[in-house]
Every structure is written in C-alpha cells, then in structure tokens.
Write an enzyme that holds these catalytic residues in place. Structure first.
Site, PDB file in Angstrom:
ATOM      1  CB  CYS A 107      -0.904   0.005   1.232  1.00 50.06           C
ATOM      2  SG  CYS A 107      -1.853   1.543   1.371  1.00 50.06           S
ATOM      3  CB  CYS A 110      -2.298   4.698   4.146  1.00 46.84           C
ATOM      4  SG  CYS A 110      -3.708   3.854   3.389  1.00 46.84           S
ATOM      5  CB  SER A 111      -0.618   1.067   6.827  1.00 41.29           C
ATOM      6  OG  SER A 111      -1.786   1.485   7.514  1.00 41.29           O
ATOM      7  CB  CYS A 112      -4.532  -0.781   2.522  1.00 32.76           C
ATOM      8  SG  CYS A 112      -5.327   0.838   2.548  1.00 32.76           S
TER       9      CYS A 112
END
Lengths: 203, 219
Positions: A107, A110-112
């Site tokens: 991702c 972000c941090s998906c």
C-alpha cells in the site's frame, strides 16, 4: 549501537507514551471511549487474529481444488466460510503465485493490509522504505528479504489503493504430497502471503 | 493531495528492514494507540477517508520522522479537535477540562468482538453499466487535487489495461471532505513497468492499482 532501529521503548519518559496516555485519559473522563474496549481490541490482535488465519486459508486452497476455485472467484465468501471476516477484510481478493508469476502486495499511500487473515501489519510494511520501493524495484525489495526469483519470472505488484485487500497464495512446496492441512499450514509464513517470501520448504 | 504519504517510486529511504520474529507491538503505548484510534473512530463522527486525509496532511517532516502509530495519534488529536470532542486545553492539561460534543455511539468492551467481526464494508450499489471492460486500454487522469485522492502520483497520466471490473465503492475523494459517499465503480488497472518507470524498468514487472471510474479515461 544498542538501538539501531526506530522503535520507542516503553517507559515513563517516552513522550509518545505520555501523549497516548493523556489522550486515553481525556476520552475516558469524557465518557467517549471505554478503556476495557481497548483491552479487548489489543487481545484480539495479539491472540486471535493473525497470520495463522491466512495460513489455514492457503493450506486449504492447496489441498482442496474446489475451495481454491471459490477463493479465486469470491475470496471474501471463501475466507468467511472458515470464520475469518471483518475489519480490513471486508473485500478480499486472493492472488495465486504460479510458475510464471510472483505476486507482491503493497500500500504505497498508507498501510492497507488484510487484517482478517494476517492480523496487524508489520512495521516494515507501513514504513517508507517498503512503500516507496515495492512498486519500482520489487526484485530489490525481495533481495532484502533473501528471496531471489528467476530473472524471467514475471512480478505483479498489487498496490492496495482502494478497499480491496489482497492475500497472496504462495506456490505449494515440492515434496508435500499427502500432507494434511494442519501440516501444510506450518509452511505458510506471513511474508509468503504478502509476497515478500516464499512458503517454507518441506523438511 | 501531493502529500508525504504518496510514496510509490520515491527514493532515499534505505533498505527495507524486516525483523526476525517481530512482535505484534513494540511498546505498551502502541497497544493503547491502536485501541484509542479504533474506539474513537467507533464514535462515528468521521469516516476512514477523513482519517486517512488527516494523516497525510501532517507536515512532511513530521510524517517522515514518525512511526505509523505516531502518525495515527497525531492525526487523531486533530480529528478529535475538529469534531469538538477534545480541546487544546484538554491536551495541555492531560485531562478533561472542557465539555465535549455528543458521540453517535460509544463502543463498549462487550461489543468489540462483534464490531471487529462486522467491519465496515464500503461497497455500494451503483447505477448503470460499467464504462470500461476487462482488456480495454485506459489512461489515468493527470490531476493534482489539493484534497484527498487515492490515485497515486506515479500512476497519473499513464496508459494501462483494465484487469478486473469491481463493484461500486464509496468515493474517497468526496467522502474525505464530508461531501458524501458518491459511490463509483472500481477497476483494477494494470500498467507495464516501462509505462510507469521508463528507461531501465524491469521488463518483467507489472503494477496494478485499484482505480475509481472517474480516475480513468478511454485511451
């Protein structure tokens, strides 16, 4: 150097520890949050929801062609049939490694990450080095994980820019004919389900 | 926005440093940071797109100097102030000083498991047929909005191919600004390494993004 990475350690002087504690205190005093709810959340991701869930999905896909087909067509439903649902796993896609193609998930924005099957993402997954490099130099990233692919193997990078969450199904290791799902699941590492690793070899 | 979060293809961050047998949390405060973020979000005052936009709106120097849980907490303090649950006085005192807005709900411990198991699906029905079909060539738009978007810079103005037609999903560019969900169909669009990175690109590389319909034009 004693501390060569950027973690913060847990002690009274840590400014982030104080900052988080203050925020929790304020919200609790105002009746906006229940601190016992935080305990349940933490316990859930420490002890219940983690990469063992995903390993069971992969082991079943290796063992059961019908399940593998379902996982390919409708991963959310196939994974839910094993009891894994919910937050950051609402819209699942499974991508299958093959002799021709290796899949890698990132991702960049972000941090998906597929929490329902892998738990909380590791620090490196959320950090700039991985997020920046995975899409432009995935072979370089793989080398940092000790993985070298054949130069003619296709690499497909999945950037999780929307609400779909990706689970990589690694290739089944050689020499595991006749193994049961529990035994197979032991070969499925978290990194192999992100694509930064391969499944463990059969011993 | 062209913020610090939009990292694809940037350089200079050094090697990826996986940890052996990494723990779930690296400090007690990280556990509380996760829990405070989730329980505060459960009040229902903001959506996931607004919280993502708040995180990416941190000053770039602050964003890059912060661990991910630090980014969460810094953004959460701002969200709580924007929505009048917390004031600067409260934060300065480290305890509740001022009154707060009324939340839609408070997540109690006994409801956590059900809430986590339910999650927050953001697929939505959309009217009409899909504009694009699998195999069709498309070009991503070249835009630079100052608000939230999920089209990364490295994939703007690029030629790709529709790899999958997904369902309708909440449109984050709109939802993050409080302008409604305005769902659109999402497509998985695949690009060659050469299209994205030009000279010297790995010839065996393909990269895909998941793109909302309005990010795409026929090519």
């Amino acid at each position: 150097m004693a501390h060569d990475h950027d973690h913060h350690h847990d002690n009274e002087l840590d400014p982030m520890a104080a900052r988080v504690k203050a925020l929790e205190t304020i919200l609790t005093q105002k009746g906006l949050i229940d601190p016992a709810a935080i305990d349940v959340i933490v316990d859930t991701y420490e002890t219940k929801v983690g990469p063992r869930n995903g390993a069971r999905v992969v082991a079943k896909a290796w063992s059961d062609p019908e399940f593998a087909g379902w996982l390919k067509r409708d991963a959310t439903a196939a994974i839910a049939s094993l009891g894994y649902t919910g937050r950051q796993g609402e819209h699942m896609q499974a991508v299958f490694n093959s002799d021709e193609t290796h899949n890698l998930v990132v991702c960049t924005l972000c941090s998906c990450y597929p929490w329902s099957v892998l738990g909380l993402p590791p620090v490196w997954y959320k950090a700039p080095a991985y997020r920046s490099k995975a899409v432009i130099d995935p072979r370089g990233v793989l080398a940092e994980f000790g993985v070298t692919l054949a130069s003619d193997k296709k690499i497909r990078v999945w950037d999780s820019t929307a609400e779909l969450r990706y689970l990589v199904v690694p290739q089944r290791p050689e020499g595991t004919q006749g193994w049961g799902e529990v035994q197979l699941a032991e070969l499925v590492t978290r990194d192999s389900m992100i694509g930064t690793g391969l499944a463990r070899e059969a011993q | 926005m062209n913020g610090p979060h939009d990292l694809g293809g940037q350089m200079g961050f050094g090697p990826v440093t996986p940890e052996k047998d990494e723990r779930c949390f690296h400090a007690e405060w990280e556990k509380r940071a996760l829990g405070v973020t989730l329980t505060a979000g459960a009040m229902g005052a903001w959506n996931i797109d607004e919280s993502r936009h708040m995180r990416e709106s941190l000053h770039p120097a602050d964003y890059y100097a912060s661990s991910y849980y630090e980014i969460w907490i810094k953004a959460l303090e701002r969200l709580l102030q924007r929505h009048r649950f917390v004031t600067a006085n409260d934060l300065a005192a480290g305890e509740a000083v001022d009154s707060a807005a009324t939340p839609k709900r408070v997540l109690k411990a006994e409801n956590v498991s059900a809430a986590l198991a339910k999650g927050g699906p953001c697929d939505r029905p959309v009217e009409g047929a899909a504009h694009f079909a699998v195999g069709q060539r498309v070009r991503t738009r070249n835009f630079h909005p100052t608000g939230h978007t999920r089209l990364p810079r490295y994939a703007r103005g690029k030629m790709g191919v529709i790899d999958a037609v997904r369902e309708g999903f909440v449109f984050p560019d709109s939802n993050a600004q409080g302008n409604g969900e305005n769902p659109q169909r999402v497509y998985t669009v695949v690009f060659s390494g050469a299209e994205l990175w030009g000279e010297g690109a790995d010839p065996m590389l393909e990269v895909s993004i998941d793109a909302w319909e309005s990010y795409l034009e026929p090519a």
